[in-house]
Design a protein around this motif. Structure first.
Motif, mmCIF file in Angstrom:
data_model
loop_
_atom_site.group_PDB
_atom_site.id
_atom_site.type_symbol
_atom_site.label_atom_id
_atom_site.label_comp_id
_atom_site.label_asym_id
_atom_site.label_seq_id
_atom_site.Cartn_x
_atom_site.Cartn_y
_atom_site.Cartn_z
ATOM 1 N N GLY A 1 28.746 31.550 31.314
ATOM 2 C CA GLY A 1 30.117 31.908 30.997
ATOM 3 C C GLY A 1 30.210 33.246 30.306
ATOM 4 N N ASN A 2 29.252 33.549 29.416
ATOM 5 C CA ASN A 2 29.272 34.823 28.703
ATOM 6 C C ASN A 2 29.060 35.983 29.664
ATOM 7 N N GLN A 3 28.106 35.798 30.614
ATOM 8 C CA GLN A 3 27.874 36.854 31.592
ATOM 9 C C GLN A 3 29.106 37.067 32.463
ATOM 10 N N MET A 4 29.761 35.971 32.799
ATOM 11 C CA MET A 4 30.953 36.084 33.633
ATOM 12 C C MET A 4 32.020 36.890 32.923
ATOM 13 N N ARG A 5 32.210 36.598 31.645
ATOM 14 C CA ARG A 5 33.212 37.325 30.893
ATOM 15 C C ARG A 5 32.900 38.811 30.838
ATOM 16 N N GLN A 6 31.627 39.124 30.576
ATOM 17 C CA GLN A 6 31.263 40.526 30.371
ATOM 18 C C GLN A 6 31.169 41.297 31.686
ATOM 19 N N ALA A 7 30.572 40.681 32.702
ATOM 20 C CA ALA A 7 30.287 41.412 33.936
ATOM 21 C C ALA A 7 31.370 41.255 34.988
ATOM 22 N N GLN A 8 31.985 40.079 35.055
ATOM 23 C CA GLN A 8 32.928 39.811 36.126
ATOM 24 C C GLN A 8 34.380 39.928 35.680
ATOM 25 N N LEU A 9 34.708 39.223 34.609
ATOM 26 C CA LEU A 9 36.107 39.188 34.204
ATOM 27 C C LEU A 9 36.602 40.547 33.753
ATOM 28 N N GLY A 10 35.714 41.321 33.154
ATOM 29 C CA GLY A 10 36.121 42.662 32.741
ATOM 30 C C GLY A 10 36.591 43.487 33.923
ATOM 31 N N ASP A 11 35.875 43.354 35.060
ATOM 32 C CA ASP A 11 36.275 44.080 36.265
ATOM 33 C C ASP A 11 37.624 43.589 36.782
ATOM 34 N N PHE A 12 37.821 42.272 36.745
ATOM 35 C CA PHE A 12 39.090 41.731 37.209
ATOM 36 C C PHE A 12 40.243 42.235 36.351
ATOM 37 N N ILE A 13 40.042 42.213 35.044
ATOM 38 C CA ILE A 13 41.110 42.643 34.143
ATOM 39 C C ILE A 13 41.413 44.128 34.344
ATOM 40 N N ARG A 14 40.373 44.937 34.533
ATOM 41 C CA ARG A 14 40.596 46.365 34.780
ATOM 42 C C ARG A 14 41.362 46.573 36.087
ATOM 43 N N GLN A 15 41.029 45.779 37.110
ATOM 44 C CA GLN A 15 41.741 45.890 38.369
ATOM 45 C C GLN A 15 43.213 45.544 38.202
ATOM 46 N N MET A 16 43.480 44.570 37.347
ATOM 47 C CA MET A 16 44.868 44.199 37.102
ATOM 48 C C MET A 16 45.626 45.326 36.426
ATOM 49 N N GLY A 17 44.969 46.005 35.489
ATOM 50 C CA GLY A 17 45.606 47.142 34.838
ATOM 51 C C GLY A 17 45.890 48.268 35.811
ATOM 52 N N VAL A 18 44.919 48.545 36.702
ATOM 53 C CA VAL A 18 45.117 49.577 37.714
ATOM 54 C C VAL A 18 46.247 49.187 38.658
ATOM 55 N N ASN B 1 60.355 46.781 30.083
ATOM 56 C CA ASN B 1 60.886 45.731 29.218
ATOM 57 C C ASN B 1 59.789 44.804 28.734
ATOM 58 N N ARG B 2 58.826 44.560 29.600
ATOM 59 C CA ARG B 2 57.704 43.688 29.252
ATOM 60 C C ARG B 2 56.438 44.290 29.841
ATOM 61 N N PRO B 3 55.581 44.885 29.029
ATOM 62 C CA PRO B 3 54.392 45.551 29.560
ATOM 63 C C PRO B 3 53.368 44.546 30.060
ATOM 64 N N PRO B 4 52.391 45.006 30.842
ATOM 65 C CA PRO B 4 51.335 44.114 31.300
ATOM 66 C C PRO B 4 50.628 43.435 30.127
ATOM 67 N N ASN B 5 50.354 42.156 30.283
ATOM 68 C CA ASN B 5 49.704 41.381 29.223
ATOM 69 C C ASN B 5 48.863 40.275 29.876
ATOM 70 N N PRO B 6 47.647 40.597 30.324
ATOM 71 C CA PRO B 6 46.828 39.613 31.040
ATOM 72 C C PRO B 6 46.569 38.360 30.194
ATOM 73 N N ARG C 1 51.870 39.668 34.161
ATOM 74 C CA ARG C 1 53.271 39.808 34.555
ATOM 75 C C ARG C 1 53.917 40.908 33.714
ATOM 76 N N SER C 2 54.757 41.677 34.351
ATOM 77 C CA SER C 2 55.488 42.712 33.619
ATOM 78 C C SER C 2 56.893 42.833 34.189
ATOM 79 N N HIS C 3 57.833 43.257 33.341
ATOM 80 C CA HIS C 3 59.212 43.519 33.754
ATOM 81 C C HIS C 3 59.488 45.004 33.529
ATOM 82 N N HIS C 4 60.066 45.677 34.510
ATOM 83 C CA HIS C 4 60.413 47.073 34.295
ATOM 84 C C HIS C 4 61.574 47.472 35.195
ATOM 85 N N ALA C 5 62.225 48.534 34.799
ATOM 86 C CA ALA C 5 63.311 49.110 35.588
ATOM 87 C C ALA C 5 62.972 50.566 35.872
ATOM 88 N N PHE C 6 63.422 51.053 37.006
ATOM 89 C CA PHE C 6 63.165 52.451 37.349
ATOM 90 C C PHE C 6 64.394 53.013 38.050
#
Length: 230
Positions: free
Chosen positions: A24-41, A189-194, A210-215
């Motif tokens: 689980g620790n390896q997953m968090r460090q090696a895998q989940l970090g990549d997923f979270i970064r992809q979500m930010g991108v 209105n609501r920034p990204p918050n994984p 999930r995020s809320h925004h207007a443009f």
């Protein structure tokens, strides 16, 4: 004012059987970090796509005056219509003609507006041509002998390209300074918050965001000239 409210949900899921191969620790460090970064991108790309759609749809989305931002028949407050649309491929002559359009634009009160465009917005397909127009000292090689200088290029201060502009021939001039500057808006209105959790039913590790925004823009169509090239 023209705005569009949107909501996006981006979700990822990691099957529980992965725990049999890595801890689980390896997953968090090696895998989940990549997923979270992809979500930010993905969230940032969504903002870029939505904001640039103001220009991608500049000839179709109606503004407060009943016509698109780039159109040949904007209602003039004192009578008649005003055009901010061209149809010529981007070259020195087309830019010079567009600057004349900006210089002759009246204010909403019918007074002299004189908008000076300072930024070129175009798809990547036109970037090289745009940069040449900005930096070349002469209109073309044949004009060097007659010293026919590239005056218009010096008026352009910035160049912005975007892959969201899918039409490879259309281009825009935008006034960002001086009289009637274009003002685009992105209100988050609501920034990204994984968020992450273990699903109690499937035992899967899940991440959502999930995020809320207007443009949109403030309907300052006088600050934008667009060329729709067939």
């Amino acid at each position: 004012v023209t705005y569009n409210m949107v909501e996006r949900v981006i979700g990822y899921q990691i099957a529980a059987f992965l725990y049999g191969f890595i801890t689980g620790n390896q997953m968090r460090q090696a895998q989940l970090g990549d997923f979270i970064r992809q979500m930010g991108v993905a969230s940032q790309l969504l903002y870029d796509t939505d904001c640039m759609s103001v220009f991608a749809n500049a000839t179709t989305d109606l503004g407060a005056d009943g016509v698109p931002m780039v159109d040949g028949s904007h209602p003039d407050e004192i009578g008649g219509t005003i055009s901010t649309e061209g149809s010529t491929a981007m070259d020195h002559a087309a830019l010079a003609a567009a600057f004349v359009v900006g210089a002759r634009l009246p204010s909403p009160e019918g007074l002299r507006g004189s908008v000076r465009y300072d930024t070129v917005l175009c798809p990547p397909d036109l970037e090289v041509a745009a940069r040449r127009l900005m930096v070349d000292t002469h209109i073309s090689a044949s004009n060097v002998a007659t010293n026919d200088g590239n005056i218009v290029g010096g008026w352009i201060k910035d160049l912005v390209t975007s892959v969201e502009l899918t039409d490879t021939n259309n281009w825009f001039l935008v006034a960002t300074e001086g009289a009637s500057p274009f003002r685009g808006n992105l209100y988050i209105n609501r920034p990204p918050n994984p968020k992450e959790w273990i699903d109690p039913d499937s035992d899967n590790y899940k991440i959502t965001d999930r995020s809320h925004h207007a443009f949109g823009h403030d309907n300052s169509w006088r600050s934008v000239f667009g060329a729709t090239v067939a």
